[in-house]
Write a protein that holds these residues in place. Structure first.
Motif, PDB file in Angstrom:
ATOM      1  N   ASP A  86      55.968  65.626  46.766  1.00 34.89           N
ATOM      2  CA  ASP A  86      55.474  66.260  47.838  1.00 34.89           C
ATOM      3  C   ASP A  86      56.511  66.238  48.828  1.00 34.89           C
ATOM      4  O   ASP A  86      56.608  67.302  49.568  1.00 34.89           O
ATOM      5  N   VAL A  87      57.217  65.111  48.932  1.00 34.96           N
ATOM      6  CA  VAL A  87      58.384  64.985  49.927  1.00 34.96           C
ATOM      7  C   VAL A  87      59.250  65.966  49.543  1.00 34.96           C
ATOM      8  O   VAL A  87      59.738  66.631  50.303  1.00 34.96           O
ATOM      9  N   ALA A  88      59.692  66.042  48.105  1.00 38.14           N
ATOM     10  CA  ALA A  88      60.591  67.001  47.608  1.00 38.14           C
ATOM     11  C   ALA A  88      60.488  68.345  47.889  1.00 38.14           C
ATOM     12  O   ALA A  88      61.252  69.091  48.394  1.00 38.14           O
ATOM     13  N   PHE A 114      73.235  67.484  46.790  1.00 36.93           N
ATOM     14  CA  PHE A 114      71.861  67.938  47.705  1.00 36.93           C
ATOM     15  C   PHE A 114      70.801  67.992  46.433  1.00 36.93           C
ATOM     16  O   PHE A 114      69.731  67.374  46.562  1.00 36.93           O
ATOM     17  N   ALA A 115      71.020  68.750  45.333  1.00 37.29           N
ATOM     18  CA  ALA A 115      70.063  69.027  44.356  1.00 37.29           C
ATOM     19  C   ALA A 115      69.778  67.555  43.729  1.00 37.29           C
ATOM     20  O   ALA A 115      68.589  67.205  43.426  1.00 37.29           O
ATOM     21  N   GLN A 116      71.014  66.793  43.306  1.00 40.59           N
ATOM     22  CA  GLN A 116      70.499  65.306  42.976  1.00 40.59           C
ATOM     23  C   GLN A 116      69.837  64.529  43.899  1.00 40.59           C
ATOM     24  O   GLN A 116      68.779  63.700  43.471  1.00 40.59           O
ATOM     25  N   GLY A 117      69.947  64.737  45.129  1.00 42.87           N
ATOM     26  CA  GLY A 117      69.198  63.888  46.048  1.00 42.87           C
ATOM     27  C   GLY A 117      67.699  64.467  46.056  1.00 42.87           C
ATOM     28  O   GLY A 117      66.700  63.478  45.972  1.00 42.87           O
ATOM     29  N   VAL A 118      67.458  65.668  45.904  1.00 43.59           N
ATOM     30  CA  VAL A 118      66.238  66.138  45.967  1.00 43.59           C
ATOM     31  C   VAL A 118      65.498  65.581  44.518  1.00 43.59           C
ATOM     32  O   VAL A 118      64.612  65.248  44.623  1.00 43.59           O
ATOM     33  N   ASP A 119      65.945  65.534  43.479  1.00 42.78           N
ATOM     34  CA  ASP A 119      65.608  65.061  42.300  1.00 42.78           C
ATOM     35  C   ASP A 119      65.268  63.609  42.170  1.00 42.78           C
ATOM     36  O   ASP A 119      64.168  63.440  41.732  1.00 42.78           O
ATOM     37  N   ALA A 120      66.217  62.927  43.015  1.00 42.95           N
ATOM     38  CA  ALA A 120      65.839  61.524  43.079  1.00 42.95           C
ATOM     39  C   ALA A 120      64.493  61.353  43.917  1.00 42.95           C
ATOM     40  O   ALA A 120      63.598  60.403  43.478  1.00 42.95           O
ATOM     41  N   ILE A 121      64.178  62.033  45.018  1.00 41.36           N
ATOM     42  CA  ILE A 121      63.279  62.082  45.909  1.00 41.36           C
ATOM     43  C   ILE A 121      62.141  62.303  44.879  1.00 41.36           C
ATOM     44  O   ILE A 121      61.003  61.662  45.382  1.00 41.36           O
ATOM     45  N   ARG A 122      62.201  63.429  44.352  1.00 41.81           N
ATOM     46  CA  ARG A 122      60.932  63.907  43.442  1.00 41.81           C
ATOM     47  C   ARG A 122      60.397  62.971  42.479  1.00 41.81           C
ATOM     48  O   ARG A 122      59.227  62.971  42.114  1.00 41.81           O
ATOM     49  N   GLU A 123      61.311  62.128  42.007  1.00 44.95           N
ATOM     50  CA  GLU A 123      60.845  61.102  41.036  1.00 44.95           C
ATOM     51  C   GLU A 123      59.922  60.126  41.736  1.00 44.95           C
ATOM     52  O   GLU A 123      58.858  59.728  41.236  1.00 44.95           O
TER      53      GLU A 123
END
Length: 178
Positions: free
Chosen positions: A171-173, A158-167
């Motif tokens: 705002d979405v992350a 989950f954290a890896q997915g959120v970090d990928a989205i954050r890149e």
């Protein structure tokens, strides 16, 4: 004693930010108290914990604050300490809590040298026992937090997915974590 401290974005951005309302409430509490009671934690002059308190102190230089120097063997140990501290500090959303657990797992594995992979696959090799080390880390975190070890692994994904989205979209992350 007020002094200049280093703000390293790598440390500052490891923990999801306070909402605007949470930050305003913290600032109001500090102003009402006339001081920052909890020390700002630093490692080699860099803030590890207390970025929001320090930001408020910079905005209001009349407000005194203290620092506490911590001794960590490396940045991964500092991250691990940050995550453990956050899990006990705030009323976190389930998503925020899961994210922090995943980041804690990543930091501990990196501090211990796990998940190194090999030159061809970039995946951890079973021959050298890297996976066993990783399993112990997962089990230790699960016991500390009181969750199942599979939950720790899911939290890392989950954290890896959120970090990928954050890149791609910070705002979405942030919305996911709220």
């Amino acid at each position: 004693m007020n002094r200049q401290l280093r703000v390293d974005p790598e440390f500052r951005d490891k923990i999801p930010p306070l909402t605007e309302d949470e930050f305003k409430q913290l600032e109001q509490n500090i102003l009402a108290d006339g001081e920052i009671y909890e020390p700002i934690i630093v490692w080699n002059g860099t803030i590890v914990d207390g970025h929001n308190r320090y930001k408020i102190a910079q905005k209001h230089p009349e407000i005194p604050f203290k620092t506490r120097e911590m001794n960590f063997p490396d940045k991964w140990a500092a991250f691990d300490w940050m995550y453990a501290k956050q899990l006990g500090r705030r009323n976190l959303s389930d998503e925020n809590r899961t994210y922090i657990i995943g980041k804690m797992y990543e930091a501990r594995k990196k501090a211990r040298g796990g998940d190194r992979g090999n030159q061809y696959t970039k995946e951890a090799s079973l021959q050298n026992g890297d996976m066993a080390k990783s399993e112990r880390t997962r089990d230790t975190i699960a016991k500390e937090i009181g969750i199942g070890r599979s939950s720790v692994e899911r939290a890392e994904k989950f954290a890896q997915g959120v970090d990928a989205i954050r890149e791609m979209s910070p705002d979405v992350a942030d919305k996911i974590l709220r």
